[in-house]
Design an enzyme around this catalytic site. Structure first.
Site, mmCIF file in Angstrom:
data_model
loop_
_atom_site.group_PDB
_atom_site.id
_atom_site.type_symbol
_atom_site.label_atom_id
_atom_site.label_comp_id
_atom_site.label_asym_id
_atom_site.label_seq_id
_atom_site.Cartn_x
_atom_site.Cartn_y
_atom_site.Cartn_z
ATOM 1 N N GLY A 10 0.822 -1.202 0.000
ATOM 2 C CA GLY A 10 0.000 0.000 0.000
ATOM 3 C C GLY A 10 0.857 1.253 0.000
ATOM 4 N N ALA A 11 1.973 1.207 -0.746
ATOM 5 C CA ALA A 11 2.960 2.288 -0.693
ATOM 6 C C ALA A 11 2.936 3.172 -1.928
ATOM 7 C CB ALA A 11 4.362 1.700 -0.506
ATOM 8 N N GLY A 14 -0.364 7.929 0.098
ATOM 9 C CA GLY A 14 -0.725 7.962 1.501
ATOM 10 C C GLY A 14 0.423 7.703 2.453
ATOM 11 N N ILE A 15 0.103 7.078 3.581
ATOM 12 C CA ILE A 15 1.123 6.888 4.610
ATOM 13 C C ILE A 15 2.177 5.873 4.179
ATOM 14 C CG2 ILE A 15 -0.490 7.538 6.438
ATOM 15 C CD1 ILE A 15 -0.507 4.610 7.306
ATOM 16 N N GLY A 16 1.810 4.938 3.294
ATOM 17 C CA GLY A 16 2.802 3.991 2.802
ATOM 18 C C GLY A 16 3.891 4.685 2.010
ATOM 19 N N SER A 130 -3.352 -0.893 11.458
ATOM 20 C CA SER A 130 -4.712 -1.103 11.914
ATOM 21 C C SER A 130 -5.450 0.235 11.893
ATOM 22 C CB SER A 130 -4.707 -1.729 13.321
ATOM 23 O OG SER A 130 -6.024 -1.996 13.761
ATOM 24 N N TYR A 157 -15.013 -3.021 7.840
ATOM 25 C CA TYR A 157 -13.705 -2.383 8.007
ATOM 26 C C TYR A 157 -13.216 -2.525 9.446
ATOM 27 C CZ TYR A 157 -10.075 1.200 7.944
ATOM 28 O OH TYR A 157 -8.878 1.866 8.063
#
Length: 280
Positions: A10-11, A14-16, A130, A157
């Site tokens: 997930g990079a 966003g945060i990834g 999480s 979710y």
């Protein structure tokens, strides 16, 4: 010091992507994993990093990803299971599983267990993204893991994010004696694209001008970067759930060791239904 190999799913944004930038700057060798070939390649090119593409809504792509990682990286020092998201109406994947459950839990479970021998040999750390949604919406029913009886996008979710914490705690129980360390964390309410395509009310926060009130990706990535760089056993405790670099209280189900073990066994059976045996 030899550069460590850090795999972040997930990079592609966003945060990834923010974590990948920070860890690359510190000298680590980061492997970018994303769903979109174009976005993933763009992030990797900007960092001079390697990248691989996999859609977690297809478990065969996760199996291919694991094989590629094993082929190219003799050590994996950190695996950051960061890919995930909130969906809309209940839909099933090509594998026949509810999409939220698969993308947020089954796929990272499969990736981690397929890589287990490499991770243990590397004395790696596994970091699972999480969410506070584990407390707000999560209530796992082992007889209805995929929301066939009772479904809402928020509950699915929340269940997935609670499953991340249970997986973290069970990973610690099974493999900490072999040198593996693990943690889960809540990044905060971060302005990312993770709710794109969702029909929940959450999109009104993430996909409207209200987004300006949320944390930036770099702030959201801070705890992930800290868990990847600080010393486990000294700076942080394996098996715990964190927010803002501190242990936080999770959903009461997160501390049910029997539930954690049963979820592992059910997850293993689901992903191994038509594949090679997983780590036990």
């Amino acid at each position: 010091m030899t550069a460590r190999t850090i795999v972040i799913t997930g990079a592609s944004d966003g945060i990834g992507a923010a974590a990948a930038r920070a860890l690359s700057q510190s000298g680590d060798r980061v492997v970018i994993v994303g769903r979109s070939p174009a976005k993933t390649a763009a992030v990797a090119e900007a960092l001079g990093a390697d990248f691989l593409v996999a859609d977690f809504a297809c478990l065969d792509e996760v199996r291919t990803l694991a094989a590629e990682l094993q082929e190219h990286y003799p050590r994996i020092d950190v695996l950051a299971n960061n890919a995930g998201g909130i969906m809309g109406d209940r839909v099933t994947t090509v594998d026949g599983y509810e999409k939220t459950f698969q993308v947020n839990h089954l796929a990272p479970f499969l990736l981690t267990t397929l890589l287990m021998d490499r991770l243990v040999a590397s004395r790696a750390r596994v970091i699972n993204t999480s969410s506070a949604a584990n407390q707000l919406f999560g209530k796992i029913d082992l007889d209805d893991l995929q929301g066939e009886t009772k479904y809402s996008a928020n509950k699915a979710y929340g269940d997935g994010k609670l499953a991340n914490i249970l997986f973290t705690r069970e990973l610690h129980r099974r493999y900490s004696d072999e040198g593996l360390t693990t943690a889960s964390f809540h990044p905060g309410v971060v302005a990312t694209s993770f709710s794109t395509g969702s029909t929940t009310l959450m999109r009104l926060i993430y996909q409207t001008p209200l987004k300006r009130l949320l944390l930036g990706a770099e702030q959201g990535a801070d705890t992930l970067v800290w868990l990847a760089t600080a010393t486990p056993g000294t700076d942080w405790a394996s098996g715990e759930y964190y927010e803002k670099r501190r242990i936080q209280k999770a959903n009461k189900q997160a501390y049910d060791s029997q539930l954690a073990a049963a979820l592992w066994e059910q997850s293993s059976a689901l992903v191994a239904a038509h594949s090679a045996p997983l780590a036990s």
